[in-house]
Design a protein around this motif. Structure first.
Motif, PDB file in Angstrom:
ATOM      1  N   THR A  31       0.820  -1.209   0.000  1.00  0.00           N
ATOM      2  CA  THR A  31       0.000   0.000   0.000  1.00  0.00           C
ATOM      3  C   THR A  31       0.859   1.267   0.000  1.00  0.00           C
ATOM      4  O   THR A  31       0.511   2.254  -0.653  1.00  0.00           O
ATOM      5  CB  THR A  31      -0.954   0.010   1.205  1.00  0.00           C
ATOM      6  OG1 THR A  31      -0.202  -0.177   2.411  1.00  0.00           O
ATOM      7  CG2 THR A  31      -1.998  -1.086   1.078  1.00  0.00           C
ATOM      8  N   PHE A  62      -7.469  -6.665  -0.851  1.00  0.00           N
ATOM      9  CA  PHE A  62      -8.395  -6.007   0.077  1.00  0.00           C
ATOM     10  C   PHE A  62      -7.756  -4.747   0.672  1.00  0.00           C
ATOM     11  O   PHE A  62      -8.424  -3.714   0.809  1.00  0.00           O
ATOM     12  CB  PHE A  62      -8.808  -6.973   1.182  1.00  0.00           C
ATOM     13  CG  PHE A  62      -9.739  -8.056   0.724  1.00  0.00           C
ATOM     14  CD1 PHE A  62     -11.083  -7.802   0.513  1.00  0.00           C
ATOM     15  CD2 PHE A  62      -9.263  -9.340   0.488  1.00  0.00           C
ATOM     16  CE1 PHE A  62     -11.951  -8.796   0.089  1.00  0.00           C
ATOM     17  CE2 PHE A  62     -10.114 -10.343   0.067  1.00  0.00           C
ATOM     18  CZ  PHE A  62     -11.453 -10.074  -0.141  1.00  0.00           C
ATOM     19  N   ASP A  63      -6.481  -4.819   1.016  1.00  0.00           N
ATOM     20  CA  ASP A  63      -5.798  -3.650   1.581  1.00  0.00           C
ATOM     21  C   ASP A  63      -5.753  -2.502   0.582  1.00  0.00           C
ATOM     22  O   ASP A  63      -5.974  -1.335   0.942  1.00  0.00           O
ATOM     23  CB  ASP A  63      -4.369  -4.030   1.996  1.00  0.00           C
ATOM     24  CG  ASP A  63      -4.323  -4.973   3.186  1.00  0.00           C
ATOM     25  OD1 ASP A  63      -5.346  -5.081   3.898  1.00  0.00           O
ATOM     26  OD2 ASP A  63      -3.270  -5.607   3.388  1.00  0.00           O
ATOM     27  N   LYS A  66      -9.100  -0.635   0.078  1.00  0.00           N
ATOM     28  CA  LYS A  66      -9.463   0.287   1.145  1.00  0.00           C
ATOM     29  C   LYS A  66      -8.829   1.661   0.996  1.00  0.00           C
ATOM     30  O   LYS A  66      -9.364   2.651   1.514  1.00  0.00           O
ATOM     31  CB  LYS A  66      -9.053  -0.303   2.501  1.00  0.00           C
ATOM     32  CG  LYS A  66      -9.830  -1.543   2.913  1.00  0.00           C
ATOM     33  CD  LYS A  66      -9.257  -2.127   4.195  1.00  0.00           C
ATOM     34  CE  LYS A  66      -9.933  -3.425   4.583  1.00  0.00           C
ATOM     35  NZ  LYS A  66      -9.319  -4.046   5.784  1.00  0.00           N
TER      36      LYS A  66
END
Length: 258
Positions: A31, A62-63, A66
């Motif tokens: 990220t 998923f990270d 977000k």
């Protein structure tokens, strides 16, 4: 025709994940490197989670979902099943379509690869897989996901991509990159891709491209008609070793006229 500066750059983060996976650690952060790319001007982020989770993992997807404020493109084999993880602290792979359905990225690029392939190296043969793909594309459309199919520069196959419901195709540019590197039949190979782009436009398909594009061969390829997006990872990370990731993102954007 595509005009200068209208092609989006989506940065593929698989190689960052590959470096991380060489150790039992969360470093480097996927990220954080996505944010570096975005801050440097990337238009999107691409990942290609494989069932063996050799680089990008399901949890990474998923990270990223977000935190991203740019387009998220998830690539993969639509027929890839769920697969148990054999690594401590790594979640199981839920199956490609199930993963995409839960995350709902802006774009899903379907690719005919498998765990035995080192990397994606060919497009779909829709005479063989078109009937299986069509209902999956409908499911993704129902979730508001744009669907792109990884394709070779074959006009007849491109027409079939439209028939099975794809919104875009992503041209597999490996043969162009090889021709550029060797100088062998470059003009002929480039014209194949140029014509494929014209066929896609005539069919009403959006056009993406990716695989082995780099700072040397991208400027010429970027002249194909109505090129909406390129996805670049391997070469960009190699360049980043020399000039830094942010500088590499900006260098690729300059290749696209930005």
């Amino acid at each position: 025709m595509s005009t200068s500066g209208t092609t989006d750059l989506s940065v593929n983060l698989n190689k960052i994940a590959l470096i991380r996976n060489s150790r039992d650690t969360d470093y480097p952060s996927i990220t954080e490197h996505a944010q570096i790319c975005i801050d440097a001007g990337a238009d999107g982020i691409t990942v290609h989670p494989r069932p063996d989770q050799r680089h990008i993992r399901a949890d990474d997807c998923f990270d990223l979902a977000k935190m991203l404020n740019v387009e998220f493109n998830i690539e993969g084999n639509p027929f890839a099943p769920a697969m148990a993880s054999n690594r401590r602290g790594v979640s199981d792979y839920p199956g490609f379509i199930e993963l995409v359905k839960e995350i709902k990225p802006a774009q899903c690029t379907l690719v005919p690869d498998n765990n035995e392939q080192l990397t994606s190296d060919h497009g779909f043969d829709l005479t063989q897989s078109g009937e299986q793909l069509a209902p999956l594309i409908e499911q993704l459309h129902a979730l508001g996901i744009r669907v792109s199919l990884f394709m070779d520069p074959d006009p007849q196959q491109i027409k079939l991509a439209k028939a099975v419901g794809a919104d875009r195709i992503e041209l597999y540019t490996g043969p162009y990159a090889d021709a550029f590197a060797t100088g062998t039949d470059l003009d002929t190979v480039f014209q194949q891709f140029y014509h494929a782009a014209e066929v896609a436009a005539d069919c009403g398909l959006g056009l993406n491209a990716g695989h082995d594009l780099n700072l040397h061969n991208l400027p010429r390829f970027a002249t194909v008609p109505q090129l909406l997006e390129v996805s670049i990872g391997h070469a960009m990370i190699v360049d980043a070793i020399e000039i830094g990731l942010a500088n590499a993102v900006q260098a690729y954007q300059r290749c696209l006229g930005k």
